[in-house]
Motif scaffolding. Structure first.
Motif, mmCIF file in Angstrom:
data_model
loop_
_atom_site.group_PDB
_atom_site.id
_atom_site.type_symbol
_atom_site.label_atom_id
_atom_site.label_comp_id
_atom_site.label_asym_id
_atom_site.label_seq_id
_atom_site.Cartn_x
_atom_site.Cartn_y
_atom_site.Cartn_z
ATOM 1 N N ALA A 102 1.330 -6.483 -8.572
ATOM 2 C CA ALA A 102 2.557 -7.060 -8.033
ATOM 3 C C ALA A 102 3.631 -6.079 -8.672
ATOM 4 C CB ALA A 102 2.869 -8.472 -8.592
ATOM 5 N N THR A 103 3.224 -5.118 -9.776
ATOM 6 C CA THR A 103 4.325 -4.354 -10.332
ATOM 7 C C THR A 103 4.096 -2.766 -9.488
ATOM 8 O OG1 THR A 103 3.027 -3.416 -11.962
ATOM 9 C CG2 THR A 103 4.343 -5.445 -12.356
ATOM 10 N N LEU A 104 3.018 -2.544 -8.888
ATOM 11 C CA LEU A 104 2.997 -1.323 -8.088
ATOM 12 C C LEU A 104 3.851 -1.112 -6.912
ATOM 13 C CD1 LEU A 104 -0.912 -1.269 -7.472
ATOM 14 C CD2 LEU A 104 0.242 -0.250 -9.285
ATOM 15 N N ASP A 105 4.522 0.408 -7.199
ATOM 16 C CA ASP A 105 5.239 0.636 -5.885
ATOM 17 C C ASP A 105 4.476 0.855 -4.771
ATOM 18 O OD1 ASP A 105 3.959 3.174 -5.847
ATOM 19 O OD2 ASP A 105 5.553 4.256 -7.100
ATOM 20 N N ASP A 106 5.211 1.028 -3.750
ATOM 21 C CA ASP A 106 4.370 0.948 -2.029
ATOM 22 C C ASP A 106 3.339 2.033 -1.949
ATOM 23 O OD1 ASP A 106 6.224 -1.201 -1.428
ATOM 24 O OD2 ASP A 106 7.315 0.249 -0.449
ATOM 25 N N ALA A 107 3.556 3.157 -2.723
ATOM 26 C CA ALA A 107 2.695 4.189 -2.571
ATOM 27 C C ALA A 107 1.505 3.998 -3.191
ATOM 28 C CB ALA A 107 3.103 5.528 -2.908
ATOM 29 N N ALA A 109 0.420 0.928 -4.296
ATOM 30 C CA ALA A 109 -0.201 -0.474 -3.544
ATOM 31 C C ALA A 109 -1.104 0.225 -2.515
ATOM 32 C CB ALA A 109 0.775 -1.186 -3.143
ATOM 33 N N ALA A 110 -0.502 0.929 -1.572
ATOM 34 C CA ALA A 110 -1.118 1.649 -0.469
ATOM 35 C C ALA A 110 -2.571 2.447 -0.968
ATOM 36 C CB ALA A 110 -0.173 2.449 0.653
ATOM 37 N N ALA A 111 -2.503 3.257 -1.974
ATOM 38 C CA ALA A 111 -3.557 3.979 -2.424
ATOM 39 C C ALA A 111 -4.854 2.920 -2.804
ATOM 40 C CB ALA A 111 -3.039 4.906 -3.484
ATOM 41 N N LEU A 112 -4.129 2.058 -3.776
ATOM 42 C CA LEU A 112 -5.269 0.994 -4.054
ATOM 43 C C LEU A 112 -5.867 0.238 -2.838
ATOM 44 C CD1 LEU A 112 -6.554 -0.435 -6.578
ATOM 45 C CD2 LEU A 112 -4.767 -1.813 -6.714
ATOM 46 N N ARG A 113 -4.967 -0.185 -1.995
ATOM 47 C CA ARG A 113 -5.699 -0.909 -0.833
ATOM 48 C C ARG A 113 -6.602 -0.046 -0.249
ATOM 49 N NH1 ARG A 113 -1.103 -1.603 1.157
ATOM 50 N NH2 ARG A 113 -0.530 -3.503 -0.054
ATOM 51 N N ALA A 114 -6.327 1.217 0.228
ATOM 52 C CA ALA A 114 -7.129 2.248 0.579
ATOM 53 C C ALA A 114 -8.612 2.327 0.131
ATOM 54 C CB ALA A 114 -6.731 3.569 0.933
ATOM 55 N N PHE A 115 -8.429 2.315 -1.121
ATOM 56 C CA PHE A 115 -9.597 2.455 -2.062
ATOM 57 C C PHE A 115 -10.501 1.399 -1.885
ATOM 58 C CE2 PHE A 115 -11.503 1.892 -6.081
ATOM 59 C CZ PHE A 115 -12.572 2.858 -6.037
ATOM 60 N N LEU A 116 -9.839 0.181 -1.940
ATOM 61 C CA LEU A 116 -10.581 -0.894 -2.165
ATOM 62 C C LEU A 116 -11.350 -1.255 -0.633
ATOM 63 C CD1 LEU A 116 -8.303 -3.367 -4.155
ATOM 64 C CD2 LEU A 116 -10.599 -2.281 -4.829
ATOM 65 N N GLU A 117 -10.499 -0.966 0.352
ATOM 66 C CA GLU A 117 -11.015 -1.090 1.759
ATOM 67 C C GLU A 117 -12.119 -0.185 2.078
ATOM 68 O OE1 GLU A 117 -7.572 -0.734 4.169
ATOM 69 O OE2 GLU A 117 -6.674 -2.895 3.467
ATOM 70 N N ALA A 118 -12.194 0.998 1.548
ATOM 71 C CA ALA A 118 -13.256 1.853 1.592
ATOM 72 C C ALA A 118 -14.399 1.518 0.811
ATOM 73 C CB ALA A 118 -12.803 3.408 1.262
#
Length: 121
Positions: A102-107, A109-118
Motif C-alpha cells: 500500500a505504500t509503494l508508488d505507482d512505478a 507497484a507496477a514493477a512488482l505486479r509485472a514481476f509477480l505476473e511473470a
C-alpha cells in the motif's frame, strides 16, 4: 550528554556498505574513509569494517600492508534479505505485505505486479 549530532544506531555500517557498493572494486580502509568524506577517524572505519566482516557482510583479503574489503552480497540481495528477515516468523505476514504494498508508488507497484505476473525466475 546530548544526542545531537550523533548518528542513529547502524548508520555508520549503512554508510560503509553504501560506499563499498558504490565502488567498482575492493577498497582499503583509507579509501572507505575518503569515500565517507574523510571525517571519521581511521580506527573508527577499521572497527566498522571489522564488525561488518564479523557479521558476514564483508570479505577481506590481504593487499599491500593491509587489507581490502568488499561486500558479500550486492545491494539488492542485501535489501531482499532484510525484507525476508522482517517477515520471518511473523504471524501477520500477509498484513505486513499488504501494508508494504500500500505504500509503494505507482512505478514500484507496477514493477512488482509485472514481476509477480511473470512468475519466479
Amino acid at each position: 550528554m546530548s544526542g545531537a549530532g550523533r548518528r542513529a544506531p547502524g548508520a555508520l555500517e549503512a554508510e560503509v556498505m553504501a560506499a563499498l557498493w558504490a565502488a567498482d572494486r575492493a577498497l582499503t580502509p583509507s579509501e572507505v574513509q575518503a569515500a565517507l568524506g574523510g571525517t571519521l577517524a581511521y580506527n573508527t572505519v577499521l572497527t566498522i569494517l571489522g564488525r561488518l566482516q564479523d557479521k558476514g557482510r564483508l570479505m577481506r583479503r590481504p593487499e599491500g600492508r593491509g587489507h581490502v574489503y568488499w561486500p558479500v552480497k550486492d545491494e539488492a540481495a542485501f535489501a531482499a534479505e532484510a525484507m525476508r528477515a522482517t517477515l520471518a516468523g511473523r504471524p501477520d505476514r500477509e498484513r505486513v505485505l499488504q501494508q508494504f504494498a500500500a505504500t509503494l508508488d505507482d512505478a514500484d507497484a507496477a514493477a512488482l505486479r509485472a514481476f509477480l505476473e511473470a512468475g519466479r525466475p
